[in-house]
Design a protein around this motif. Structure first.
Motif, PDB file in Angstrom:
ATOM      1  N   THR A  22      66.314   9.181  15.154  1.00 54.16           N
ATOM      2  CA  THR A  22      66.132   7.746  16.095  1.00 54.16           C
ATOM      3  C   THR A  22      67.160   8.090  17.261  1.00 54.16           C
ATOM      4  O   THR A  22      66.735   7.744  18.455  1.00 54.16           O
ATOM      5  CB  THR A  22      66.895   6.756  15.257  1.00 54.16           C
ATOM      6  N   ARG A  23      68.044   8.788  17.192  1.00 52.13           N
ATOM      7  CA  ARG A  23      68.896   9.061  18.487  1.00 52.13           C
ATOM      8  C   ARG A  23      68.113  10.157  19.227  1.00 52.13           C
ATOM      9  O   ARG A  23      68.266   9.945  20.592  1.00 52.13           O
ATOM     10  CB  ARG A  23      70.266   9.832  18.032  1.00 52.13           C
ATOM     11  N   LEU A  24      67.081  10.860  18.958  1.00 51.81           N
ATOM     12  CA  LEU A  24      66.617  11.798  19.716  1.00 51.81           C
ATOM     13  C   LEU A  24      65.399  11.064  20.581  1.00 51.81           C
ATOM     14  O   LEU A  24      65.208  11.114  21.555  1.00 51.81           O
ATOM     15  CB  LEU A  24      65.993  12.908  18.722  1.00 51.81           C
ATOM     16  N   ALA A  64      65.846   0.924  18.321  1.00 48.21           N
ATOM     17  CA  ALA A  64      66.203   1.813  17.098  1.00 48.21           C
ATOM     18  C   ALA A  64      65.892   1.560  15.975  1.00 48.21           C
ATOM     19  O   ALA A  64      65.294   2.786  15.314  1.00 48.21           O
ATOM     20  CB  ALA A  64      67.894   2.035  17.279  1.00 48.21           C
ATOM     21  N   VAL A  67      65.083   7.437  20.919  1.00 44.67           N
ATOM     22  CA  VAL A  67      65.325   6.395  21.819  1.00 44.67           C
ATOM     23  C   VAL A  67      66.738   6.449  22.487  1.00 44.67           C
ATOM     24  O   VAL A  67      67.263   5.381  23.108  1.00 44.67           O
ATOM     25  CB  VAL A  67      65.394   4.907  21.015  1.00 44.67           C
ATOM     26  N   GLY A  68      67.633   7.296  21.998  1.00 47.57           N
ATOM     27  CA  GLY A  68      68.913   7.588  22.418  1.00 47.57           C
ATOM     28  C   GLY A  68      70.039   7.080  21.869  1.00 47.57           C
ATOM     29  O   GLY A  68      71.306   6.803  22.193  1.00 47.57           O
ATOM     30  N   THR A  69      69.783   6.224  20.817  1.00 47.50           N
ATOM     31  CA  THR A  69      70.895   5.509  19.932  1.00 47.50           C
ATOM     32  C   THR A  69      70.440   5.408  18.612  1.00 47.50           C
ATOM     33  O   THR A  69      68.977   5.213  18.480  1.00 47.50           O
ATOM     34  CB  THR A  69      71.367   4.138  20.870  1.00 47.50           C
ATOM     35  N   SER A  70      70.999   5.044  17.613  1.00 47.72           N
ATOM     36  CA  SER A  70      70.818   4.615  16.124  1.00 47.72           C
ATOM     37  C   SER A  70      70.901   3.179  15.862  1.00 47.72           C
ATOM     38  O   SER A  70      70.657   2.798  14.890  1.00 47.72           O
ATOM     39  CB  SER A  70      71.443   5.640  15.180  1.00 47.72           C
TER      40      SER A  70
END
Length: 234
Positions: A94-96, A106, A98-101
Motif C-alpha cells: 500500500t505504501r509503495l 490507501a 499510494v505513499g501511505t497506509s
C-alpha cells in the motif's frame, strides 16, 4: 432486555437524525468511492484470471491442467487469509502504491488484493454456465480462441457476470467497514471512531442502517440488470 435497548437506540437515532446525517454523509461518499474503485480494479485483475481458470481446464479451449491447478491454489490461498490480516500484511504494498497506509485511498489497495480472487471465482462460475454447444458451434464456424472467448463465452455469460458483480460489490462494501478499524475511511471509520470509541450508539446504529441500505440498493440494481440482460428469461 435486548429489545428494550434496541428500541431506545432507534428512538435516539430518530431524534438525532439531522445531526447524524450531517456527520455521516461524507462517510457515505467515501464508502461508495472506495467500494466502486476497488471493484473496478478487482475486475481488471479478476476477469483475466477467471477466464484462465476456465479455458485452461482439460476439456476446454486451451487444456493445461498444471497451469490451472497452480492458479487454483493461488486463488484459494488468497481467499483463505482473513481480510484484517491481509490488510496489515499488505501495508508495504500500500505504501509503495499510494505513499501511505492510512486513509481512504490507501484502503483500496488491500481491498483489491482481498477481492480479486473472489471476483475470479464469480467470473469462473459465470463462464462455466455457458452452454458447451454454443462454443462447439463457434469452433465449427472457424472462430479462433480469442474470438470464442470475447464474442461467445463472455457475451453469453453477461447476465451471470452482472449478478456476480453485484455480489462482489456488496462483499467489498462489507470489507470497507472492517477497514475502518485500522485507519481506513468511510462509514466503518465513523462507526468506530464516533460511535464505538465515544459510546455513541446512535451513530453506530445509523452507520449500520446506512451500510445495510447501500448493500440492498446495490444488490437490487444488480439483480434487475441481470434479469434484463438474460435472454433465456424472455
Amino acid at each position: 432486555m435486548f429489545l428494550n435497548e434496541l428500541w431506545a437506540a432507534l428512538v435516539s437515532v430518530w431524534e438525532a437524525l439531522p445531526g447524524l446525517w450531517n456527520l455521516t454523509i461524507g462517510g457515505v461518499w467515501e464508502t461508495l468511492y472506495i467500494t466502486f474503485a476497488s471493484t473496478a480494479f478487482a475486475y481488471i485483475l479478476g476477469i483475466p484470471l477467471g477466464i484462465m481458470l476456465v479455458v485452461f481446464r482439460k476439456d476446454h479451449l486451451i487444456p493445461s491442467p498444471r497451469t490451472r491447478s497452480l492458479l487454483d491454489v493461488i486463488v484459494n490461498i488468497l481467499r483463505s487469509v482473513p481480510f484484517l490480516i491481509l490488510m496489515i500484511a499488505a501495508i508495504p504494498l500500500t505504501r509503495l502504491v499510494v505513499g501511505t497506509s492510512i486513509g481512504t485511498t490507501a484502503t483500496i489497495v488491500p481491498l483489491v488484493v482481498a477481492s480479486f480472487p473472489f471476483v475470479a471465482r464469480t467470473v469462473e462460475s459465470s463462464l462455466l454456465e455457458v452452454d458447451p454447444g454454443v462454443i462447439e458451434a463457434a469452433q465449427a464456424m472457424g472462430a479462433n480462441r480469442f474470438q470464442i472467448v470475447c464474442k461467445v463465452i463472455l457475451r453469453e455469460a453477461v447476465p451471470g457476470l452482472v449478478n456476480g458483480a453485484a455480489l462482489a460489490t456488496t462483499a467489498i462494501l462489507g470489507y470497507t467497514a472492517m477497514a475502518g478499524a485500522i485507519g481506513g475511511g468511510g462509514l466503518g471509520a465513523i462507526a468506530i471512531n464516533y460511535g464505538y470509541y465515544r459510546f455513541r450508539t446512535d451513530v453506530l446504529w445509523f452507520a449500520i442502517v446506512e451500510l445495510v441500505l447501500l448493500v440492498q440498493g446495490i444488490q437490487f440494481v444488480g439483480t434487475r440488470v441481470s434479469r434484463l440482460l438474460d435472454h433465456r428469461q424472455r
